[in-house]
Design a protein around this motif. Structure first.
Motif, short mmCIF file in Angstrom:
data_model
loop_
_atom_site.label_atom_id
_atom_site.label_comp_id
_atom_site.label_asym_id
_atom_site.label_seq_id
_atom_site.Cartn_x
_atom_site.Cartn_y
_atom_site.Cartn_z
N UNK A 113 0.85 -1.19 0.00
CA UNK A 113 0.00 0.00 0.00
C UNK A 113 0.89 1.24 0.00
N UNK A 114 0.41 2.30 -0.60
CA UNK A 114 1.11 3.58 -0.54
C UNK A 114 0.42 4.50 0.47
N UNK A 115 1.10 5.59 0.81
CA UNK A 115 0.63 6.49 1.87
C UNK A 115 -0.47 7.41 1.37
N UNK A 116 -1.59 6.81 1.03
CA UNK A 116 -2.77 7.53 0.55
C UNK A 116 -3.95 7.17 1.44
N UNK A 117 -4.64 8.19 1.95
CA UNK A 117 -5.80 7.96 2.78
C UNK A 117 -7.01 8.70 2.25
N UNK A 118 -7.97 7.97 1.72
CA UNK A 118 -9.21 8.57 1.21
C UNK A 118 -10.28 8.40 2.28
N UNK A 119 -10.78 9.52 2.76
CA UNK A 119 -11.61 9.51 3.95
C UNK A 119 -13.01 10.06 3.69
N UNK A 120 -13.99 9.41 4.30
CA UNK A 120 -15.35 9.94 4.33
C UNK A 120 -15.60 10.44 5.75
N UNK A 121 -15.97 11.70 5.85
CA UNK A 121 -16.34 12.27 7.15
C UNK A 121 -17.84 12.07 7.32
N UNK A 122 -18.20 11.14 8.15
CA UNK A 122 -19.61 10.74 8.30
C UNK A 122 -20.43 11.92 8.82
N UNK A 123 -21.51 12.20 8.10
CA UNK A 123 -22.40 13.28 8.51
C UNK A 123 -22.07 14.63 7.91
N UNK A 124 -20.97 14.70 7.15
CA UNK A 124 -20.56 15.97 6.55
C UNK A 124 -21.08 16.03 5.11
N UNK A 125 -21.90 17.03 4.82
CA UNK A 125 -22.48 17.16 3.49
C UNK A 125 -21.57 17.90 2.51
N UNK A 126 -20.70 18.76 3.01
CA UNK A 126 -19.82 19.53 2.14
C UNK A 126 -18.38 19.39 2.62
N UNK A 127 -17.69 18.39 2.09
CA UNK A 127 -16.33 18.10 2.52
C UNK A 127 -15.36 19.20 2.11
N UNK A 128 -15.72 19.98 1.08
CA UNK A 128 -14.84 21.06 0.62
C UNK A 128 -14.64 22.12 1.70
N UNK A 129 -15.65 22.35 2.52
CA UNK A 129 -15.52 23.34 3.59
C UNK A 129 -14.46 22.91 4.60
N UNK A 130 -14.37 21.61 4.86
CA UNK A 130 -13.36 21.11 5.79
C UNK A 130 -11.98 21.28 5.20
N UNK A 131 -11.82 20.97 3.92
CA UNK A 131 -10.52 21.12 3.27
C UNK A 131 -10.08 22.58 3.28
N UNK A 132 -11.01 23.48 3.05
CA UNK A 132 -10.68 24.90 3.03
C UNK A 132 -10.27 25.37 4.44
N UNK A 133 -10.95 24.88 5.45
CA UNK A 133 -10.61 25.24 6.82
C UNK A 133 -9.25 24.67 7.23
N UNK A 134 -8.97 23.46 6.80
CA UNK A 134 -7.65 22.86 7.08
C UNK A 134 -6.54 23.72 6.49
N UNK A 135 -6.79 24.22 5.29
CA UNK A 135 -5.81 25.06 4.62
C UNK A 135 -5.68 26.42 5.29
N UNK A 136 -6.80 27.09 5.46
CA UNK A 136 -6.76 28.47 5.91
C UNK A 136 -6.41 28.61 7.39
N UNK A 137 -6.82 27.65 8.19
CA UNK A 137 -6.61 27.76 9.64
C UNK A 137 -5.41 26.98 10.16
N UNK A 138 -4.99 25.96 9.41
CA UNK A 138 -3.92 25.10 9.91
C UNK A 138 -2.74 24.97 8.93
N UNK A 139 -2.88 25.48 7.72
CA UNK A 139 -1.80 25.36 6.74
C UNK A 139 -1.64 23.96 6.19
N UNK A 140 -2.70 23.13 6.30
CA UNK A 140 -2.64 21.74 5.84
C UNK A 140 -3.32 21.64 4.48
N UNK A 141 -2.57 21.20 3.49
CA UNK A 141 -3.05 21.13 2.12
C UNK A 141 -3.44 19.70 1.76
#
Length: 404
Positions: free
Chosen positions: A325-353
């Motif tokens: 396996x390679x270091x790839x993690x594809x995740x479903x956040x249960x109960x989250x309807x808009x996963x893009x908002x989480x990605x944007x917050x990770x970027x803008x608030x934590x610097x995680x891309x």
């Protein structure tokens, strides 16, 4: 230099966003570039900048020689001959070149896999009858189904060495042997996700694949250039995808004469600077041995799996075992309807891309996750501490949104 200390070679990682360092976890989309690669591209433009294979003057011949040395280095790395290496814009163009150049008929059978990137699905679907091998709940190829499909006598077997969503590394050698024994099918491998890892390099002198495609930008090189390996006999049978200057020996009012392989597939002015950067990227990767590459990948993969399986609000696509396996993690956040908002917050608030969406692998993502996912993918410049930081940041966001 080891994988732990190479971080300082990547200028992007020195940037600060709102006072914090970048954590880059999207290498399955494209990798960052070390200074040596950037310098190779810059040096071409500052010291030469001329076209290749056209002029007989010094600068042109110098650039042409440097360009062809990259071809030779790639051939050596793969265990191939120089005339079996075709430069393309990337994996997508390389796979399209093969699919459209084989002169397949609409009723010809092509076997693909459900976990393939769209670039290893759509070209074959356009020219032939594509059948997909099932993937089990662990992201593994259903080998029984694969052998059953081989009984259909396919003309082509289109394999993916490493899935860009599950991280699963397919048993390419076993599957190639089976395809050859069953019906002598043409085996075409998408190695875009595996070639960046020295321990996953395919030696074509030992594994009987007919074509192999990959991109520079996923293995520390520039965008806009990739490679198609093809057995010389297969390349000689292949119809070019593009026609124009550089791929012919002569043209008159009645016809033309194509050049020998591989040049007949390289019409027009190529991305010279990017190709020279590609060569430097390969040189950089060669400093890491197979064992070091394997151990680091498994360490990162274990961290991704551990973080996902410890959280009830997450569903991880693919195997929960770090082996093959390679270091790839594809995740479903249960109960989250808009996963893009989480990605944007990770970027803008934590610097995680990281990335969201279907990852150009919609059939398997929809089949096993029911919609868009959040994907993290780690590479040689990442650490397990960064993976842990991602999960802690995700915990905070999910708690803030009331999802856990």
């Amino acid at each position: 230099m080891g994988l732990v200390t190479c971080k300082s070679d990547f200028p992007v990682l020195e940037r600060l966003l709102d006072g914090q360092k970048i954590t880059y976890l999207d290498s399955a989309a494209t990798s960052l570039k070390p200074r040596s690669v950037i310098d190779a591209v810059s040096n071409y433009y500052s010291q030469s900048g001329v076209n290749i294979h056209r002029g007989k003057y010094y600068l042109s011949e110098e650039a042409s020689d440097a360009y062809e040395r990259v071809r030779s280095a790639i051939a050596q790395y793969l265990g191939a001959f120089g005339n079996e290496i075709v430069f393309t814009k990337g994996t997508t163009e390389a796979l399209n070149l093969v699919a459209h150049g084989l002169n397949l008929q609409p009723d010809d059978i092509v076997i693909g896999c459900l976990d393939s990137h769209h670039a290893q699905l759509l070209p074959w679907r356009r020219v032939a009858n594509l059948k997909l091998v099932n993937i089990d709940s662990n992201g593994q190829i259903d080998m029984d189904h694969y052998h059953e499909l081989l009984k259909l006598n396919p003309k082509v077997v289109a394999l993916t060495h490493c899935s860009n969503v599950t991280g699963n590394v397919a048993p390419i050698e076993e599957m190639t042997v089976a395809a050859k024994q069953a019906c002598d099918a043409i085996v075409v491998v998408d190695a875009a996700q595996s070639m960046p890892h020295p321990h996953l390099r395919i030696d074509v002198s030992k594994i009987d694949v007919d074509f192999l495609a990959f991109s520079a930008h996923k293995m520390l090189g520039p965008t806009g250039v990739g490679c198609l390996y093809g057995k010389s006999a297969r390349l000689n049978e292949l119809r070019p995808l593009m026609y124009g200057g550089g791929m012919v020996d002569w043209v008159d009012t009645n016809g033309s004469q194509e050049r020998k392989i591989p040049h007949r597939f390289e019409a027009g002015t190529p991305p010279i600077a990017s190709t020279l950067g590609f060569g430097e990227a390969l040189t950089y990767l060669k400093q890491f041995d197979d064992q070091e590459s394997l151990e680091h990948t498994e360490e990162l993969t274990k961290a991704i799996i551990k973080g996902a399986t410890e959280r009830e609000y997450l569903q991880l696509l693919g195997s929960h075992n770090a082996e093959n396996r390679c270091a790839i993690g594809s995740l479903k956040v249960i109960g989250c309807d808009n996963i893009s908002d989480i990605a944007r917050a990770l970027s803008d608030s934590y610097g995680i891309m990281c990335r969201t969406g279907h990852m150009c692998a919609q059939p398997i993502v929809d089949d096993q996750m029911g919609g868009e996912i959040l994907r993290i993918s780690a590479y040689i410049y990442n650490t397990t501490e960064e993976i842990e930081r991602f999960y802690l940041a995700l915990d905070e966001l999910v708690s803030f949104l009331g999802l856990n």
